[in-house]
Scaffold this motif. Sequence first.
Motif, PDB file in Angstrom:
ATOM      1  N   ALA A 176       0.817  -1.214   0.000  1.00 21.36           N
ATOM      2  CA  ALA A 176       0.000   0.000   0.000  1.00 21.36           C
ATOM      3  C   ALA A 176       0.850   1.263   0.000  1.00 21.36           C
ATOM      4  CB  ALA A 176      -0.920   0.006   1.217  1.00 21.36           C
ATOM      5  N   ASP A 177       2.167   1.109   0.098  1.00 20.77           N
ATOM      6  CA  ASP A 177       3.101   2.251   0.055  1.00 20.77           C
ATOM      7  C   ASP A 177       2.777   3.265   1.148  1.00 20.77           C
ATOM      8  OD1 ASP A 177       5.236   3.731  -0.910  1.00 20.77           O
ATOM      9  OD2 ASP A 177       4.017   4.827  -2.356  1.00 20.77           O
ATOM     10  N   GLN A 214      -7.368   4.481  -8.090  1.00 19.91           N
ATOM     11  CA  GLN A 214      -6.626   3.776  -7.047  1.00 19.91           C
ATOM     12  C   GLN A 214      -5.685   2.740  -7.658  1.00 19.91           C
ATOM     13  OE1 GLN A 214      -9.990   2.257  -4.881  1.00 19.91           O
ATOM     14  NE2 GLN A 214     -10.099   4.023  -3.512  1.00 19.91           N
ATOM     15  N   ARG A 215      -4.770   2.272  -6.856  1.00 21.01           N
ATOM     16  CA  ARG A 215      -3.878   1.186  -7.279  1.00 21.01           C
ATOM     17  C   ARG A 215      -3.870   0.117  -6.198  1.00 21.01           C
ATOM     18  NH1 ARG A 215      -0.949   5.480  -5.466  1.00 21.01           N
ATOM     19  NH2 ARG A 215       0.875   5.098  -4.138  1.00 21.01           N
ATOM     20  N   ILE A 216      -3.506  -1.104  -6.600  1.00 18.32           N
ATOM     21  CA  ILE A 216      -3.605  -2.241  -5.686  1.00 18.32           C
ATOM     22  C   ILE A 216      -2.401  -3.149  -5.868  1.00 18.32           C
ATOM     23  CG2 ILE A 216      -4.931  -3.712  -7.271  1.00 18.32           C
ATOM     24  CD1 ILE A 216      -6.676  -4.510  -4.849  1.00 18.32           C
ATOM     25  N   GLY A 217      -1.918  -3.682  -4.771  1.00 23.89           N
ATOM     26  CA  GLY A 217      -0.834  -4.667  -4.796  1.00 23.89           C
ATOM     27  C   GLY A 217      -1.283  -5.894  -4.035  1.00 23.89           C
ATOM     28  N   THR A 218      -0.880  -7.067  -4.492  1.00 30.38           N
ATOM     29  CA  THR A 218      -1.362  -8.306  -3.880  1.00 30.38           C
ATOM     30  C   THR A 218      -0.236  -9.315  -3.729  1.00 30.38           C
ATOM     31  OG1 THR A 218      -1.865  -9.447  -5.952  1.00 30.38           O
ATOM     32  CG2 THR A 218      -3.551  -7.959  -5.106  1.00 30.38           C
ATOM     33  N   GLY A 219      -0.527 -10.356  -2.961  1.00 28.49           N
ATOM     34  CA  GLY A 219       0.356 -11.515  -2.939  1.00 28.49           C
ATOM     35  C   GLY A 219       0.981 -11.813  -1.588  1.00 28.49           C
ATOM     36  N   GLN A 220       1.558 -13.015  -1.507  1.00 28.11           N
ATOM     37  CA  GLN A 220       2.218 -13.436  -0.283  1.00 28.11           C
ATOM     38  C   GLN A 220       3.443 -12.575  -0.003  1.00 28.11           C
ATOM     39  OE1 GLN A 220       3.167 -17.590  -0.591  1.00 28.11           O
ATOM     40  NE2 GLN A 220       1.062 -18.258  -0.253  1.00 28.11           N
ATOM     41  N   ALA A 221       3.774 -12.481   1.270  1.00 27.74           N
ATOM     42  CA  ALA A 221       4.936 -11.687   1.678  1.00 27.74           C
ATOM     43  C   ALA A 221       6.228 -12.393   1.284  1.00 27.74           C
ATOM     44  CB  ALA A 221       4.916 -11.470   3.182  1.00 27.74           C
TER      45      ALA A 221
END
Length: 377
Positions: A171-172, A316-323
């Motif tokens: 999410a920066d 908006q922008r979105i980021g996903t995924g496992q750490a």
Amino acid sequence: MKALVYEGPRQVKVADVPDARVERPTDVLVRITSTNICGSDLHMYEGRTDLETGRVLGHENLGEVVEVGAGVDRVQVGDRVCLPFNIGCGFCANCEHGRTAYCLTVNPGAAGGVYGYAGMGPYQGGQAEYLRVPFGDFNCLVLPPDAEEKEADYAMLSDIFPTGYHATELADVSVGESVVVFGAGPVGLMAAYSALLRGASKVMVVDRHPDRLQLAADIGAIPVDDSRGPAVEQVLDLTGGTGADKGCECVGYQAHDPDGREEPASTLNDLVGSVRATGAIGVVGLFLPQDPGGPDQLSREGKAVFDLGEFWFKGQRIGTGQANVKAYNRRLRALIHEGRAKPSFLVSHELPLQRGPEAYEHFDRRDEGWTKVILRP
């Protein structure tokens, strides 16, 4: 050795299984002293995945090195180590770029491997007396001299702390920004905690479990109880009508309304509504390509009714995924070592491995006071 194994939906037991051992020159054998139950373990426990019976569970592991393969150079017998839940080789294109959650070699035909997890390779989990760690030099995070004193804190470095931090990275989150976190389970609490560590001016946490909302309040976040009214409206009220600067999704595909009806996309859509125009959203709640137990055909195919129009219109922008745990765990280890972070605040129970089946029952029911469980083999 004793290990906690999956027997079927809502059935786990502690049983004798073949001893973990060094199988390749780059392996390390660890005697497990702390292994956590994770919210994502519950998806398998509830029978919502295709996990085979007899698999040893547990991907949040810490312990002492008792044997190393002939090809191990850095890690030594006697080291106290915390193990990232995602297994990386260290030399593929993704690992070289720090994307260890998507290693290209440890799980042929897929990107990424995990201990004791459905569809993430053949690796046994660490809810057991011993664990084989592939590519030990790369995957073992050696802990400082205060490892035993702060074991409950360092155990959070295997998954939950880096995953919460990853949500804020996706999410920066920047200094002075407002952040809304959906979900006050362990990941959501760690996301809120991480947002505060990153200097957020206001952190709001949405949930409906009073004990978890109290933990959010205890660390300085604003609890938002969505059983008392729509979460989006409450967040807008708390932000002067503009919405939060950034948002974190820490619930996943089993999100449900106050009456228990599953609505897989509900938290995603609520984030779109409660994050301001041009804001960013980080999604670390688990979503799967297929969910045979989903509430409708769309969700069973791993799809969701997402408010793309509003998301696009708001820019908006979105980021996903496992750490990618190794991208963060050294820095987070330093925060613990220097006394700047104490993630063990969310630990509610430390139990012997033999009480694992009981712990799964309580945690699965979200019983009050059961927020994070450490098992001690």
